[in-house]
Design an enzyme around this catalytic site. Structure first.
Site, PDB file in Angstrom:
ATOM      1  N   CYS A 221       0.146   3.711   2.846  1.00  0.00           N
ATOM      2  CA  CYS A 221       0.651   3.127   4.102  1.00  0.00           C
ATOM      3  C   CYS A 221       2.149   3.392   4.240  1.00  0.00           C
ATOM      4  O   CYS A 221       2.636   3.741   5.326  1.00  0.00           O
ATOM      5  CB  CYS A 221       0.411   1.616   4.142  1.00  0.00           C
ATOM      6  SG  CYS A 221      -1.324   1.123   4.129  1.00  0.00           S
TER       7      CYS A 221
ATOM      8  N   CYS B  24       0.824  -1.211   0.000  1.00  0.00           N
ATOM      9  CA  CYS B  24       0.000   0.000   0.000  1.00  0.00           C
ATOM     10  C   CYS B  24       0.861   1.265   0.000  1.00  0.00           C
ATOM     11  O   CYS B  24       1.584   1.528   0.970  1.00  0.00           O
ATOM     12  CB  CYS B  24      -0.909  -0.045   1.233  1.00  0.00           C
ATOM     13  SG  CYS B  24      -1.747   1.497   1.615  1.00  0.00           S
TER      14      CYS B  24
END
Length: 146
Positions: free
Chosen positions: A71, A68
């Site tokens: 993230c 991600c």
């Protein structure tokens, strides 16, 4: 002296009891003798999550995954916050790929998702990454007193 509070060790995950006024005195774990506060997020999974989530010390959880992009961008902001917010709260990371049962238990539908847990209950949730000042403001507005 105040009533003792419980918190889990970030190293061995054993529960410790100590007076709240000792939180900022560099306490050590009664079991493994390591520092109870390391200034860094602790990695949690299914085996050790409950010890931290059920403690009297608030737990801020970052549900994330290695693939991600947001993230990865948020990771340094979260790590820096751990050094600033301890001992008011513990910061933890849960890899949703490695701990799929936790992601399902908390109905994580997008990542990153941030949760604040206190004494086993979710008290706040936020989806998405934040810049440092907004993240600190969110923490200040949502962290319960330990």
């Amino acid at each position: 002296m105040s009533e003792p509070m419980t918190l889990a060790c970030p190293h061995c995950h054993r529960r410790n009891r100590l007076p709240a006024e000792r939180l900022d005195q560099a306490p050590r774990c009664g079991a493994c003798k390591e520092a109870l506060f390391s200034g860094a997020p602790v990695d949690l999974g299914g085996a050790n999550f409950n010890a931290h989530a059920n403690a009297d010390l608030p737990l801020v959880v970052d549900f994330w995954a290695s693939w991600c992009g947001p993230c990865q961008q948020f990771a340094p902001v979260f790590a820096q916050a751990a050094g600033n917010i301890e001992p008011r709260a513990r910061l933890a990371k849960v890899d949703t790929e490695a701990a799929q049962e936790l992601a399902a238990r908390f109905a994580i539908r997008s990542i990153p998702t941030l949760l604040i847990m206190h004494r086993g209950k979710e008290v706040a949730r936020l989806n998405g990454a934040l810049p440092p000042s907004d993240f600190q403001r969110w923490l200040d507005g949502n962290l319960p007193s330990a």
